[in-house]
Structures are given as structure tokens and as C-alpha cells.
Design an enzyme around this catalytic site. Structure first.
Site, PDB file in Angstrom:
ATOM      1  CD  GLU A 244      -5.169  -6.201  -1.389  1.00 35.40           C
ATOM      2  OE1 GLU A 244      -4.755  -4.950  -1.099  1.00 35.40           O
ATOM      3  OE2 GLU A 244      -5.840  -6.557  -0.653  1.00 35.40           O
TER       4      GLU A 244
ATOM      5  CG  ASN B 133      -0.407  -0.154   2.527  1.00 34.12           C
ATOM      6  OD1 ASN B 133       0.688  -0.849   2.735  1.00 34.12           O
ATOM      7  ND2 ASN B 133      -1.192   0.279   3.508  1.00 34.12           N
TER       8      ASN B 133
ATOM      9  CD  GLU C 273      -1.693   4.827   4.508  1.00 29.38           C
ATOM     10  OE1 GLU C 273      -1.082   5.449   5.207  1.00 29.38           O
ATOM     11  OE2 GLU C 273      -2.287   3.915   4.759  1.00 29.38           O
TER      12      GLU C 273
ATOM     13  CB  CYS D 279      -5.270  -1.211  -1.909  1.00 29.00           C
ATOM     14  SG  CYS D 279      -6.659  -0.583  -1.000  1.00 29.00           S
TER      15      CYS D 279
ATOM     16  CB  CYS E 179      -8.505  -4.896  -3.648  1.00 31.92           C
ATOM     17  SG  CYS E 179      -7.540  -3.409  -3.551  1.00 31.92           S
TER      18      CYS E 179
ATOM     19  CB  CYS F 108     -10.803  -2.720   0.069  1.00 28.35           C
ATOM     20  SG  CYS F 108     -10.274  -2.132  -1.308  1.00 28.35           S
TER      21      CYS F 108
HETATM   22  N1  THU Z   1      -5.033  -1.553   2.589  1.00 29.07           N
HETATM   23  C1  THU Z   1      -4.717  -2.322   1.640  1.00 29.07           C
HETATM   24  O1  THU Z   1      -3.434  -2.111   1.087  1.00 29.07           O
HETATM   25  N2  THU Z   1      -5.059  -3.613   1.134  1.00 29.07           N
HETATM   26  C2  THU Z   1      -6.456  -3.859   2.107  1.00 29.07           C
HETATM   27  O2  THU Z   1      -6.561  -5.288   1.726  1.00 29.07           O
HETATM   28  C3  THU Z   1      -7.009  -3.374   2.865  1.00 29.07           C
HETATM   29  C4  THU Z   1      -6.389  -1.851   3.102  1.00 29.07           C
HETATM   30  C5  THU Z   1      -4.468  -0.384   2.939  1.00 29.07           C
HETATM   31  C6  THU Z   1      -5.086   0.941   2.373  1.00 29.07           C
HETATM   32  C7  THU Z   1      -4.796   1.932   3.608  1.00 29.07           C
HETATM   33  O3  THU Z   1      -3.183   2.270   3.180  1.00 29.07           O
HETATM   34  C8  THU Z   1      -4.634   0.997   4.523  1.00 29.07           C
HETATM   35  O4  THU Z   1      -4.767  -0.276   4.525  1.00 29.07           O
HETATM   36  C9  THU Z   1      -5.764   1.253   5.601  1.00 29.07           C
HETATM   37  O5  THU Z   1      -6.698   1.198   5.136  1.00 29.07           O
END
Ligand code: THU
Length: 144
Positions: free
Chosen positions: A70, A57, A59, A68, A104, A101
Site C-alpha cells: 500500500e 511489498n 522487503e 508495504c 498503511c 497494517c
Molecule cells: N504487508 C503488506 O505489504 N501489506 C499489508 O497490508 C500487510 C503486510 C507486507 C509487509 C511484509 O513484507 C509482509 O507483508 C509480511 O508482513
């Protein structure tokens, strides 16, 4: 490409392969850029030709621009010309479980993901089908 897993696969990942992929996803999560949520996630996609691609991920100060793990793994695979991804493994370092999520799940649907491997919080792997996680889904063939 992270590595060549040598055996082309579109079959069920066996237990060893599943554990290897999940460990690799968790290892990738060490590189997550998650200064806002502090929720580090890594993902590894296993393509139909046996190659793997990882993602984390990423941000952003504009929170909605976050990518994300994925999504970044799928994008890396797509950029290398991959169009079929049977298996995705997702590992989080900051929670016992880390499920993909909704967005994804839809991204996975596009590339034919069948198996989704997540950590069970006890060092093992839980395997789901994408169909379980995204039932009655909309995909490329839905457009006719
Ligand atoms: N996130 C992911 O990268 N993958 C997931 O399956 C769930 C959430 C990340 C997005 C964000 O940077 C952090 O987790 C919190 O939501």
C-alpha cells in the site's frame, strides 16, 4: 500510472470496478519482493482523476526497512502529483485475507482514502470504509 480508468471517480466503486481493481492488485503481487516473509502483497490505488497506480511489498535484509504494498502504491501516486485517492484495493497471494497494517491505514488517511477493498478469500471483494478501519483518526486537518 498503470492505466487510465477513464471515468474520474470519487464515488463508491461499483462491483465490476471493485473486482477489476482487486484482480489488478493480486496480479501486481506477483512482482512482490518478499524473500523473507514469503508473503506477497499487491495494492492498487484509484485516484480521483481515474488513474491507477500499483505497488508491491519490498522487503529488506534489515527487516524494519520493508515497504508495504500500500505504501509503495501511494508513493507512486504521490510522485505523479496525485493528492486525492478515493479507493485502495489490496490483494495477497499467500493468505485468504490481507488487511492493511496500522501504518498503511494512516498513510491512506493522508490522501483521503474512503474505500478499502480486500479479498474475501472466496474470489470476491469485501469493501470497508477507511473510517471503519481507522476510527477517530488523525489527519491533515487535525493540525488546524
Ligand atoms: N504487508 C503488506 O505489504 N501489506 C499489508 O497490508 C500487510 C503486510 C507486507 C509487509 C511484509 O513484507 C509482509 O507483508 C509480511 O508482513
Amino acid at each position: 500510472m498503470d492505466r487510465d480508468m477513464t471515468e474520474p471517480t470519487d464515488a463508491n466503486p461499483d462491483d465490476d470496478m471493485a473486482l477489476t481493481l482487486l484482480r489488478s492488485a493480486r496480479e501486481s503481487a506477483l512482482s512482490a519482493y518478499a524473500p523473507y516473509s514469503r508473503f506477497r502483497v499487491g495494492a492498487v490505488v484509484l485516484a480521483d482523476d481515474g488513474t491507477t497506480f500499483s505497488g508491491v511489498n519490498v522487503e529488506n535484509a534489515a527487516y524494519g526497512s520493508t515497504i508495504c504494498a500500500e505504501a509503495s502504491a501511494i508513493a507512486a501516486a504521490a510522485a505523479a502529483g496525485i493528492r486525492s485517492i478515493p479507493t485502495v484495493a489490496i490483494g495477497g497471494l499467500d493468505a485468504a485475507e490481507c488487511y492493511p497494517c496500522g501504518n498503511c491505514r494512516q498513510l491512506m488517511r493522508e490522501f483521503g482514502v474512503e474505500h478499502v477493498l480486500v479479498q474475501d478469500g472466496l474470489g470476491g471483494v469485501r469493501e470497508h470504509t477507511l473510517d471503519d478501519l481507522l476510527p477517530h483518526s488523525f489527519g491533515p486537518e487535525s493540525l488546524g
